[in-house]
Write a protein that holds these residues in place. Structure first.
Motif, short mmCIF file in Angstrom:
data_model
loop_
_atom_site.label_atom_id
_atom_site.label_comp_id
_atom_site.label_asym_id
_atom_site.label_seq_id
_atom_site.Cartn_x
_atom_site.Cartn_y
_atom_site.Cartn_z
N ALA A 165 0.83 -1.21 0.00
CA ALA A 165 0.00 0.00 0.00
C ALA A 165 0.87 1.26 0.00
O ALA A 165 0.58 2.22 -0.72
CB ALA A 165 -0.95 0.00 1.19
N ALA A 166 1.93 1.25 0.78
CA ALA A 166 2.81 2.42 0.84
C ALA A 166 3.55 2.62 -0.48
O ALA A 166 3.71 3.75 -0.95
CB ALA A 166 3.81 2.26 1.99
N VAL A 167 3.99 1.53 -1.09
CA VAL A 167 4.69 1.63 -2.38
C VAL A 167 3.74 2.16 -3.45
O VAL A 167 4.10 3.05 -4.23
CB VAL A 167 5.30 0.27 -2.80
N THR A 168 2.52 1.65 -3.48
CA THR A 168 1.53 2.12 -4.46
C THR A 168 1.25 3.61 -4.28
O THR A 168 1.21 4.36 -5.26
CB THR A 168 0.23 1.30 -4.34
N ALA A 169 1.07 4.04 -3.03
CA ALA A 169 0.81 5.46 -2.78
C ALA A 169 2.00 6.32 -3.21
O ALA A 169 1.82 7.38 -3.81
CB ALA A 169 0.50 5.68 -1.30
N ALA A 170 3.21 5.86 -2.91
CA ALA A 170 4.41 6.62 -3.30
C ALA A 170 4.54 6.70 -4.81
O ALA A 170 4.89 7.76 -5.36
CB ALA A 170 5.65 5.99 -2.69
N VAL A 171 4.25 5.62 -5.52
CA VAL A 171 4.34 5.61 -6.98
C VAL A 171 3.29 6.55 -7.59
O VAL A 171 3.59 7.33 -8.49
CB VAL A 171 4.20 4.18 -7.53
N GLN A 172 2.06 6.47 -7.10
CA GLN A 172 1.01 7.35 -7.62
C GLN A 172 1.36 8.82 -7.38
O GLN A 172 1.16 9.66 -8.26
CB GLN A 172 -0.34 7.01 -7.00
N THR A 173 1.89 9.12 -6.21
CA THR A 173 2.30 10.49 -5.90
C THR A 173 3.44 10.94 -6.81
O THR A 173 3.41 12.04 -7.35
CB THR A 173 2.71 10.60 -4.42
N ALA A 174 4.43 10.09 -6.98
CA ALA A 174 5.58 10.44 -7.83
C ALA A 174 5.15 10.66 -9.28
O ALA A 174 5.61 11.61 -9.93
CB ALA A 174 6.65 9.36 -7.74
N LEU A 175 4.28 9.81 -9.79
CA LEU A 175 3.78 9.98 -11.16
C LEU A 175 3.00 11.29 -11.30
O LEU A 175 3.19 12.04 -12.26
CB LEU A 175 2.92 8.80 -11.58
N ALA A 176 2.13 11.56 -10.35
CA ALA A 176 1.32 12.78 -10.40
C ALA A 176 2.21 14.03 -10.29
O ALA A 176 2.01 15.01 -11.03
CB ALA A 176 0.28 12.78 -9.29
N LEU A 177 3.20 14.00 -9.40
CA LEU A 177 4.11 15.14 -9.28
C LEU A 177 4.95 15.32 -10.54
O LEU A 177 5.21 16.45 -10.97
CB LEU A 177 5.02 14.96 -8.06
N GLY A 178 5.36 14.22 -11.15
CA GLY A 178 6.12 14.30 -12.39
C GLY A 178 5.32 14.92 -13.51
O GLY A 178 5.82 15.77 -14.26
N GLU A 179 4.07 14.49 -13.65
CA GLU A 179 3.22 15.08 -14.69
C GLU A 179 2.98 16.56 -14.42
O GLU A 179 3.02 17.37 -15.35
CB GLU A 179 1.88 14.34 -14.77
N GLY A 197 4.29 19.32 -16.95
CA GLY A 197 3.16 19.90 -17.68
C GLY A 197 2.67 19.00 -18.80
O GLY A 197 2.06 19.48 -19.74
N THR A 198 2.94 17.70 -18.70
CA THR A 198 2.50 16.75 -19.71
C THR A 198 1.90 15.51 -19.06
O THR A 198 2.20 15.21 -17.91
CB THR A 198 3.67 16.29 -20.61
N ALA A 199 1.09 14.81 -19.82
CA ALA A 199 0.60 13.50 -19.39
C ALA A 199 1.65 12.48 -19.79
O ALA A 199 2.14 12.51 -20.92
CB ALA A 199 -0.73 13.19 -20.05
N TRP A 200 2.02 11.59 -18.89
CA TRP A 200 3.06 10.60 -19.19
C TRP A 200 2.48 9.29 -19.68
O TRP A 200 2.90 8.76 -20.68
CB TRP A 200 3.91 10.34 -17.96
N ILE A 201 1.53 8.76 -18.94
CA ILE A 201 0.91 7.48 -19.29
C ILE A 201 -0.42 7.79 -19.98
O ILE A 201 -1.26 8.50 -19.43
CB ILE A 201 0.66 6.61 -18.04
N GLY A 261 2.22 2.93 -21.77
CA GLY A 261 2.34 2.25 -20.48
C GLY A 261 3.69 2.54 -19.84
O GLY A 261 4.56 3.18 -20.42
N TRP A 262 3.88 2.02 -18.63
CA TRP A 262 5.11 2.23 -17.89
C TRP A 262 6.34 1.75 -18.66
O TRP A 262 7.37 2.43 -18.69
CB TRP A 262 5.02 1.54 -16.53
N ASP A 263 6.25 0.61 -19.29
CA ASP A 263 7.40 0.03 -19.99
C ASP A 263 7.83 0.86 -21.19
O ASP A 263 8.95 0.71 -21.67
CB ASP A 263 7.10 -1.40 -20.43
N ASN A 264 6.97 1.72 -21.70
CA ASN A 264 7.27 2.57 -22.85
C ASN A 264 7.66 3.99 -22.46
O ASN A 264 7.98 4.80 -23.32
CB ASN A 264 6.07 2.63 -23.79
N LEU A 265 7.64 4.27 -21.17
CA LEU A 265 7.97 5.61 -20.69
C LEU A 265 9.46 5.87 -20.91
O LEU A 265 10.28 4.99 -20.69
CB LEU A 265 7.65 5.70 -19.19
N PRO A 266 9.83 7.05 -21.39
CA PRO A 266 11.25 7.35 -21.56
C PRO A 266 12.02 7.11 -20.26
O PRO A 266 11.55 7.49 -19.18
CB PRO A 266 11.26 8.84 -21.96
#
Length: 188
Positions: free
Chosen positions: A31-45, A49-53, A132-137
């Protein structure tokens, strides 16, 4: 602007990458890893200023015959353009009632015909740098892994995230320096 949720497959792959980086056993703090990943993805986007996935977004148009820029890029497809009445019922606009455009920067644009004066117009579109994640730069993905790892390791600390995160993401950052005659619509 509320972003749609990231696809479950992308979150699962990103979580696996973070766990691998931290050498965590499967099932440990999922649960903690999932929350951290979702937060990191949202902060990155938000930072870039772009959508990544790639995922489906919705935006509302203003009543205007001017070109209106969709609020998220890079847009890969513009789908439904529809009116929505007060009861929430959507009706597709005829193709003669609007014009769409995707420019070289990946920005999506919609223009309503002057005769079209609906109360509310909703546009559904797909935006994202990668399917998807595997295609992300790799720099974007590595920044997510580093930031998520930092969030997990520094729980409760007021420490600063690694500077490498910004270094990975900065070349991908889009800035809107000036607004032109085209208007921006808002998303839901």
């Amino acid at each position: 602007m509320d972003a749609p949720p990231f696809p479950a497959a992308a979150i699962a792959s990103a979580c696996a990458a973070v766990k691998d980086y931290l050498r965590m056993a499967n099932g440990t703090d999922d649960a903690a890893v999932t929350a951290a990943v979702q937060t990191a993805l949202a902060l990155g986007e938000a930072f870039t200023g772009t959508a990544w996935i790639a995922r489906q977004w919705q935006a509302w148009l203003a009543r205007s015959p001017d070109w209106q820029r969709l609020p998220v890029a890079p847009v890969t497809a513009i789908g439904a353009v529809e009116t929505v009445d007060a009861a929430g019922t959507a009706t597709a606009l005829p193709v003669t009632a609007y014009t769409i455009d995707l420019d070289a920067r990946g920005e999506g644009w919609v223009r309503l015909a002057p005769s079209t004066v609906p109360a509310r117009v909703r546009v559904t579109f797909v935006a994202g740098t990668a399917p998807g994640w595997d295609n992300l730069p790799p720099p974007l993905a590595q920044g997510v892994v580093l930031l998520a790892a930092h969030l997990l390791e520094a729980r409760g600390d007021a420490s600063v995230p690694p500077a490498a995160v910004v270094a990975f993401w900065r070349p991908w950052r889009r800035l809107q320096l000036m607004a032109g005659a085209r208007r921006q619509c808002w998303s839901s």
